[in-house]
Write a protein that holds these residues in place. Structure first.
Motif, PDB file in Angstrom:
ATOM      1  N   VAL A   3      41.108   3.517   5.539  1.00  0.00           N
ATOM      2  CA  VAL A   3      40.129   3.374   4.731  1.00  0.00           C
ATOM      3  C   VAL A   3      38.830   2.652   5.467  1.00  0.00           C
ATOM      4  N   LEU A   4      38.855   2.055   6.325  1.00  0.00           N
ATOM      5  CA  LEU A   4      37.537   1.258   7.358  1.00  0.00           C
ATOM      6  C   LEU A   4      38.155   1.550   8.659  1.00  0.00           C
ATOM      7  N   ALA A   5      37.366   2.787   8.998  1.00  0.00           N
ATOM      8  CA  ALA A   5      37.222   2.848  10.409  1.00  0.00           C
ATOM      9  C   ALA A   5      35.972   2.488  11.209  1.00  0.00           C
ATOM     10  N   ALA A   6      34.977   2.077  10.468  1.00  0.00           N
ATOM     11  CA  ALA A   6      34.116   1.467  11.360  1.00  0.00           C
ATOM     12  C   ALA A   6      34.596   0.128  12.013  1.00  0.00           C
ATOM     13  N   THR A   7      34.109   0.044  13.039  1.00  0.00           N
ATOM     14  CA  THR A   7      34.103  -0.761  13.959  1.00  0.00           C
ATOM     15  C   THR A   7      32.644  -1.401  14.552  1.00  0.00           C
ATOM     16  N   GLY A   8      32.888  -2.631  14.862  1.00  0.00           N
ATOM     17  CA  GLY A   8      31.324  -3.132  15.293  1.00  0.00           C
ATOM     18  C   GLY A   8      30.135  -2.326  15.089  1.00  0.00           C
ATOM     19  N   VAL A   9      30.046  -2.669  14.049  1.00  0.00           N
ATOM     20  CA  VAL A   9      28.284  -1.928  13.205  1.00  0.00           C
ATOM     21  C   VAL A   9      28.333  -2.435  11.608  1.00  0.00           C
ATOM     22  N   VAL A  10      26.227  -2.655  11.562  1.00  0.00           N
ATOM     23  CA  VAL A  10      26.283  -2.920  10.743  1.00  0.00           C
ATOM     24  C   VAL A  10      26.777  -2.522   9.487  1.00  0.00           C
ATOM     25  N   LEU A  11      26.634  -2.966   8.359  1.00  0.00           N
ATOM     26  CA  LEU A  11      27.019  -1.618   6.366  1.00  0.00           C
ATOM     27  C   LEU A  11      26.353  -2.569   5.747  1.00  0.00           C
ATOM     28  N   ALA A  58      30.241 -13.926  -2.143  1.00  0.00           N
ATOM     29  CA  ALA A  58      30.663 -13.405  -2.895  1.00  0.00           C
ATOM     30  C   ALA A  58      30.143 -11.927  -2.206  1.00  0.00           C
ATOM     31  N   GLY A  59      28.718 -12.302  -1.920  1.00  0.00           N
ATOM     32  CA  GLY A  59      28.095 -10.372  -1.595  1.00  0.00           C
ATOM     33  C   GLY A  59      29.537  -9.694  -0.564  1.00  0.00           C
ATOM     34  N   ALA A  60      29.991 -10.655   0.368  1.00  0.00           N
ATOM     35  CA  ALA A  60      30.675 -10.393   1.829  1.00  0.00           C
ATOM     36  C   ALA A  60      31.780  -9.692   1.258  1.00  0.00           C
ATOM     37  N   VAL A  61      32.284 -10.911   0.302  1.00  0.00           N
ATOM     38  CA  VAL A  61      33.613 -10.586  -0.249  1.00  0.00           C
ATOM     39  C   VAL A  61      33.667  -8.714  -0.742  1.00  0.00           C
ATOM     40  N   PHE A  62      33.302  -9.127  -1.458  1.00  0.00           N
ATOM     41  CA  PHE A  62      32.484  -7.569  -2.330  1.00  0.00           C
ATOM     42  C   PHE A  62      31.789  -6.175  -1.928  1.00  0.00           C
ATOM     43  N   GLY A  63      31.116  -5.875  -0.518  1.00  0.00           N
ATOM     44  CA  GLY A  63      31.165  -5.759   0.480  1.00  0.00           C
ATOM     45  C   GLY A  63      32.422  -4.668   1.278  1.00  0.00           C
ATOM     46  N   MET A  64      32.784  -6.109   1.662  1.00  0.00           N
ATOM     47  CA  MET A  64      34.779  -5.143   1.740  1.00  0.00           C
ATOM     48  C   MET A  64      35.700  -4.837   1.261  1.00  0.00           C
ATOM     49  N   MET A  78      23.511  -9.154 -14.392  1.00  0.00           N
ATOM     50  CA  MET A  78      22.890  -8.671 -12.947  1.00  0.00           C
ATOM     51  C   MET A  78      25.233  -8.917 -12.547  1.00  0.00           C
ATOM     52  N   THR A  79      25.319  -6.855 -11.617  1.00  0.00           N
ATOM     53  CA  THR A  79      25.933  -6.655 -12.147  1.00  0.00           C
ATOM     54  C   THR A  79      26.287  -5.655 -10.876  1.00  0.00           C
ATOM     55  N   HIS A  80      26.720  -5.568 -10.176  1.00  0.00           N
ATOM     56  CA  HIS A  80      27.343  -4.445  -9.145  1.00  0.00           C
ATOM     57  C   HIS A  80      28.551  -3.401  -9.088  1.00  0.00           C
ATOM     58  N   ASP A  81      28.370  -2.915  -8.712  1.00  0.00           N
ATOM     59  CA  ASP A  81      29.795  -1.579  -9.360  1.00  0.00           C
ATOM     60  C   ASP A  81      29.431  -0.651  -7.879  1.00  0.00           C
ATOM     61  N   ASP A  82      30.586  -0.223  -7.317  1.00  0.00           N
ATOM     62  CA  ASP A  82      30.944  -0.267  -6.220  1.00  0.00           C
ATOM     63  C   ASP A  82      31.885   1.726  -6.171  1.00  0.00           C
ATOM     64  N   GLN A  83      31.810   2.219  -5.153  1.00  0.00           N
ATOM     65  CA  GLN A  83      31.461   4.366  -5.714  1.00  0.00           C
ATOM     66  C   GLN A  83      33.023   3.950  -4.040  1.00  0.00           C
ATOM     67  N   GLY A  84      33.373   3.208  -3.647  1.00  0.00           N
ATOM     68  CA  GLY A  84      34.537   3.261  -2.580  1.00  0.00           C
ATOM     69  C   GLY A  84      35.891   3.405  -2.953  1.00  0.00           C
ATOM     70  N   PRO A  85      36.573   3.783  -2.180  1.00  0.00           N
ATOM     71  CA  PRO A  85      37.887   3.729  -2.169  1.00  0.00           C
ATOM     72  C   PRO A  85      38.384   3.465  -3.197  1.00  0.00           C
ATOM     73  N   SER A  86      39.203   3.798  -3.961  1.00  0.00           N
ATOM     74  CA  SER A  86      39.994   2.500  -5.126  1.00  0.00           C
ATOM     75  C   SER A  86      41.594   3.298  -5.668  1.00  0.00           C
ATOM     76  N   HIS A  87      41.751   3.697  -4.994  1.00  0.00           N
ATOM     77  CA  HIS A  87      43.481   3.630  -5.581  1.00  0.00           C
ATOM     78  C   HIS A  87      44.163   3.830  -4.758  1.00  0.00           C
ATOM     79  N   SER A 147      35.001  -2.999  -1.175  1.00  0.00           N
ATOM     80  CA  SER A 147      34.210  -2.083  -1.686  1.00  0.00           C
ATOM     81  C   SER A 147      35.242  -0.769  -0.602  1.00  0.00           C
ATOM     82  N   MET A 148      34.503  -0.917   0.505  1.00  0.00           N
ATOM     83  CA  MET A 148      34.988  -0.451   1.485  1.00  0.00           C
ATOM     84  C   MET A 148      36.446  -0.556   1.848  1.00  0.00           C
ATOM     85  N   ASP A 149      37.333  -1.528   1.758  1.00  0.00           N
ATOM     86  CA  ASP A 149      38.873  -1.230   1.774  1.00  0.00           C
ATOM     87  C   ASP A 149      39.822  -1.814   0.680  1.00  0.00           C
TER      88      ASP A 149
END
Length: 293
Positions: A61-69, A207-213, A1-10, A215-217
């Protein structure tokens, strides 16, 4: 079970202030002696401050505040609170010196979806992946024929030592990170330096929470890249050099890859990205093979 991200990466990896982690020491039980073809030296405890490079740029990179991701992670839902919910700073009195307060790490919680596989509980009951399982070879040859050398390997159960301060604070919000292992690779021309880190968590949702954040920043929530050890014959990457960031998630681990050219070059991004992604996938496959049994 593997998940990739397409967020900013460099981005750039400027040299940042070192946090007061103290002197290195053994962390928990050390792994057994191992090697690709028999016994060899075990991975070192997490290296001293001068043997790792930090550098925490904070681009917008992370502009959203107070929202559900909405994050495509095994942990399912990811909640980010802060921003408008945070108390406003009191205005300074006339003539008083203003005090700058560092931005607080957002509160993030993860939860497993209702349709999570029934086998997940038994998979999480297994011991976390060990260094010799994630990084079994010192000489790596991939399917496309490219060759890489593993020039360093370090492991610790004090995961904060191998993370940025923001990532460490985020990891502490759940039940914690069980083990963090990082390997430094270089290509056949000994030009690239790619650090691949496996951070394994007690719970899949953490692990999912860390991966999600991350991925965004990916610059704020990143792992520490290793400097070449003495005698490796590789230069230390100059501060402020650009880098490529990638990450993947398995059952309970997040695999990070940070790639840079050893001379700090800003050209050849496509080749550096390919090497970083290939080594990330190689390590991720090893972790998946173990975690999924």
């Amino acid at each position: 079970m593997t998940h990739d991200d397409q967020g900013p990466s460099h981005g750039h990896i400027p040299q940042g202030q070192q946090p007061p982690y103290g002197q290195p020491q053994p962390y928990g039980q050390q792994p057994e002696q191992y090697g690709p073809y028999g016994p060899s030296a075990a991975p070192a405890p997490w290296p001293a401050e001068q043997h790792r490079r930090r550098g925490r740029g904070r681009p917008a990179v992370l502009a959203a505040t107070g929202v559900v991701l909405a994050a495509a992670v095994a942990g399912g839902a990811l909640m980010y609170t802060g921003g408008d919910d945070a108390p406003a700073a009191s205005p300074a009195a006339p003539g008083a010196s203003a005090t700058v307060t560092p931005a607080a790490v957002p509160s993030v919680t993860g939860s497993l979806p209702s349709d999570a596989p029934s086998a997940l509980a038994s998979l999480l009951a297994r011991p976390v992946v060990r260094p010799e399982q994630a990084f079994p070879e010192s000489a790596v040859r991939l399917a496309d024929g490219s060759r890489y050398e593993r020039v360093d390997l370090a492991t610790t159960t004090d995961c904060a030592r191998g993370m940025s301060q923001d990532l460490a604070a985020l990891a502490e919000q759940g039940e914690g990170c069980s083990r963090l292992t990082t390997a430094l690779f270089t290509d056949a021309e000994r030009r690239s330096q790619v650090s691949v880190t496996v951070a394994s968590f007690v719970r899949a949702e953490d692990a999912g929470a860390v991966f999600g954040m991350a991925s965004m920043d990916p610059v704020t929530y990143q792992t520490v890249s290793l400097d070449p050890p003495p005698g490796a014959g590789l230069p230390t990457v100059p501060p402020g050099s650009p880098g490529v960031f990638r990450r993947l998630m398995t059952v309970r681990s997040v695999v990070f890859a940070n790639g840079q050219w050893g001379d700090g070059s800003e050209t050849g991004e496509a080749d550096l990205t390919r090497q970083t992604e290939d080594l990330l996938q190689y390590v991720n496959d090893n972790v998946v093979a173990y975690e999924e049994g």
